[in-house]
Write a protein that holds these residues in place. Structure first.
Motif, short mmCIF file in Angstrom:
data_model
loop_
_atom_site.label_atom_id
_atom_site.label_comp_id
_atom_site.label_asym_id
_atom_site.label_seq_id
_atom_site.Cartn_x
_atom_site.Cartn_y
_atom_site.Cartn_z
N VAL A 40 0.85 -1.18 0.00
CA VAL A 40 0.00 0.00 0.00
C VAL A 40 0.88 1.22 0.00
N VAL A 41 0.66 2.15 -0.96
CA VAL A 41 1.46 3.35 -1.04
C VAL A 41 1.37 4.09 0.29
N GLY A 42 2.51 4.48 0.82
CA GLY A 42 2.57 5.17 2.08
C GLY A 42 2.88 4.26 3.24
N VAL A 43 2.39 3.02 3.21
CA VAL A 43 2.70 2.05 4.25
C VAL A 43 2.89 0.72 3.56
N VAL A 44 4.00 0.55 2.87
CA VAL A 44 4.22 -0.59 2.01
C VAL A 44 4.08 -1.90 2.74
N ALA A 45 4.58 -1.97 3.97
CA ALA A 45 4.63 -3.26 4.67
C ALA A 45 3.45 -3.51 5.59
N ILE A 132 -5.80 5.78 13.55
CA ILE A 132 -4.34 5.66 13.58
C ILE A 132 -3.71 6.33 12.37
N VAL A 133 -4.24 6.04 11.20
CA VAL A 133 -3.68 6.59 9.97
C VAL A 133 -3.71 8.11 10.00
N ARG A 134 -4.82 8.69 10.42
CA ARG A 134 -4.93 10.15 10.44
C ARG A 134 -4.07 10.78 11.54
N ALA A 135 -3.82 10.04 12.61
CA ALA A 135 -3.03 10.59 13.71
C ALA A 135 -1.55 10.69 13.39
N ILE A 136 -1.03 9.79 12.54
CA ILE A 136 0.42 9.72 12.37
C ILE A 136 0.89 10.03 10.95
N HIS A 137 -0.02 10.27 10.01
CA HIS A 137 0.38 10.55 8.62
C HIS A 137 0.19 12.01 8.26
N ASP A 138 0.94 12.43 7.29
CA ASP A 138 0.79 13.76 6.71
C ASP A 138 -0.63 13.88 6.16
N PRO A 139 -1.38 14.93 6.52
CA PRO A 139 -2.74 15.08 6.02
C PRO A 139 -2.85 15.01 4.50
N ALA A 140 -1.77 15.32 3.81
CA ALA A 140 -1.80 15.31 2.35
C ALA A 140 -1.98 13.90 1.79
N VAL A 141 -1.67 12.86 2.57
CA VAL A 141 -1.76 11.49 2.05
C VAL A 141 -2.83 10.65 2.75
N VAL A 146 -6.39 5.96 3.61
CA VAL A 146 -7.51 5.34 4.33
C VAL A 146 -8.38 4.52 3.38
N LYS A 147 -8.68 5.06 2.22
CA LYS A 147 -9.51 4.33 1.26
C LYS A 147 -8.82 3.06 0.77
N ARG A 148 -7.54 3.17 0.45
CA ARG A 148 -6.83 1.98 -0.04
C ARG A 148 -6.77 0.88 1.02
N LEU A 149 -6.57 1.28 2.26
CA LEU A 149 -6.51 0.30 3.34
C LEU A 149 -7.88 -0.34 3.59
#
Length: 273
Positions: A40-45, A132-141, A146-149
Motif C-alpha cells: 500500500v502506497v505510504g505504508v508498504v509493509a 491511527i492513519v490520520r493521527a500519524i500521517h501527513d494530512p496530504a496522504v 484510508v480508502k486503499r486500506l
C-alpha cells in the motif's frame, strides 16, 4: 528534547502511558512462488504480517566514553541503548505518543512509535485503523491511504487471516499483532524532513486453544519518510525489508494459552531515542 540531543546516540525506553498493541507485526513467509505481497502506497509493509498469517492457513552519533582501564587502554563508546534521560514526547493522540522534538532524536522517536501503532491489532478494524492513519500521517496522504486500506482489509481478506468481518478474533481466541522496535537510526535529516530506519521484531497470529494460525515471530526493518507538519513529525511514506535476522535460540515454544495470557497481561511501551 534539544537539538544537542540528536548527537548523543543514546536510546531511552519509558514505561507505558497506556497499552499500545503491536508494525506492525510482520512475520516472514516461507518462499512460495504462488504468494504475493500487498503493498500500500505510504505504508508498504502494513499488510505483510496478516497476509503471511492468511497464507499459512493453507499449509495447516556516539555518547560519552569511558576508559576500559590501564595505561593506554582504548576509550569505549557508551552503548547505543543507554538512557539519555530526555523525555521523548510531550503528549499523545489517543494511545499514540505525539509532540516530538524537531530534531533527529525526535524523528527517531516518532518513527519508532508510529511503527508500533501501525502494527497493532487496531489496524484490522475500520474505525480504529482510520484514527491511527490520520493521527500519524501527513494530512496530504491520509484520505487516499484510508480508502486503499479499507479496500485491502476486505471481509474475504480478514476471513483468510482468521478474523470476523469486523476484524475481531473468533470466540475463545486472541488475535496477536505487535511490532517491537529494537533500534532506530536516521538516514537523512533536514529541518523539515527525515528518513528513519527502525529495526524490529514482530508477532502475529491467533493464540488460544484450537488455533490453526499460531503466533509466530519475524525480523524486519521499516524505513519511514517523515515531514514536519502541524507542529509534529508525520509519515509521508514507508517501506519494509526483511531482517537483520538473528539465529533462533533454543527456547521451547509456549502453549497457545500462555501466549494469549502474555499478550493480554503485558502492555506496550513508549519508545524513544
Amino acid at each position: 528534547m534539544s537539538l544537542g540531543d540528536e548527537h548523543d546516540g543514546q536510546t531511552r525506553t519509558r514505561l507505558p502511558e497506556g497499552n499500545t498493541g503491536d508494525p506492525y507485526a510482520t512475520p516472514r513467509r516461507p518462499a512460495r512462488g504462488s504468494r504475493s505481497l500487498i503493498a500500500v502506497v505510504g505504508v508498504v509493509a502494513l499488510l505483510i504480517a496478516a497476509i503471511a498469517l492468511a497464507n499459512r492457513g493453507s499449509d495447516t552519533p556516539t555518547g560519552g566514553s569511558d576508559t576500559t582501564g590501564g595505561a593506554g587502554a582504548p576509550a569505549r563508546s557508551a552503548a547505543p541503548t543507554a538512557a539519555s534521560g530526555v523525555r521523548p514526547v510531550t503528549g499523545k493522540n489517543g494511545e499514540i505518543p505525539t509532540g516530538y522534538a524537531r530534531d533527529e532524536q525526535g524523528a527517531q522517536s516518532a518513527a519508532t512509535n508510529y511503527a508500533v501503532a501501525l502494527g497493532s491489532v487496531d489496524m484490522f478494524q475500520r474505525g480504529p485503523r482510520e484514527a491511527i492513519v490520520r493521527a500519524i500521517h501527513d494530512p496530504a496522504v491520509t484520505d487516499g491511504l484510508v480508502k486503499r486500506l479499507d479496500d485491502s482489509y476486505s471481509a474475504a481478506f480478514l476471513a483468510n487471516v482468521g478474523l470476523t468481518p469486523e476484524g475481531l478474533a473468533p470466540s475463545g481466541l486472541t488475535f496477536v499483532s505487535r511490532t517491537i522496535p529494537v533500534g532506530a537510526k536516521v538516514k537523512d535529516f533536514t529541518n523539515d524532513t527525515a528518513t528513519v530506519e527502525v529495526w524490529c521484531t514482530g508477532l502475529v497470529g491467533l493464540a488460544g486453544e484450537g488455533s490453526t494460525k499460531p503466533v509466530t515471530s519475524t525480523w524486519f526493518t521499516i524505513t519511514e519518510k517523515l515531514r514536519w507538519t502541524g507542529g509534529d513529525w508525520k509519515i509521508t511514506g514507508s517501506e519494509q525489508t526483511e531482517g537483520p535476522t538473528p539465529v533462533n535460540g533454543d527456547n521451547r515454544a509456549s502453549m497457545a494459552d500462555d501466549i494469549a495470557k502474555a499478550v493480554e497481561g503485558y502492555g506496550g511501551f513508549t519508545y524513544a531515542r
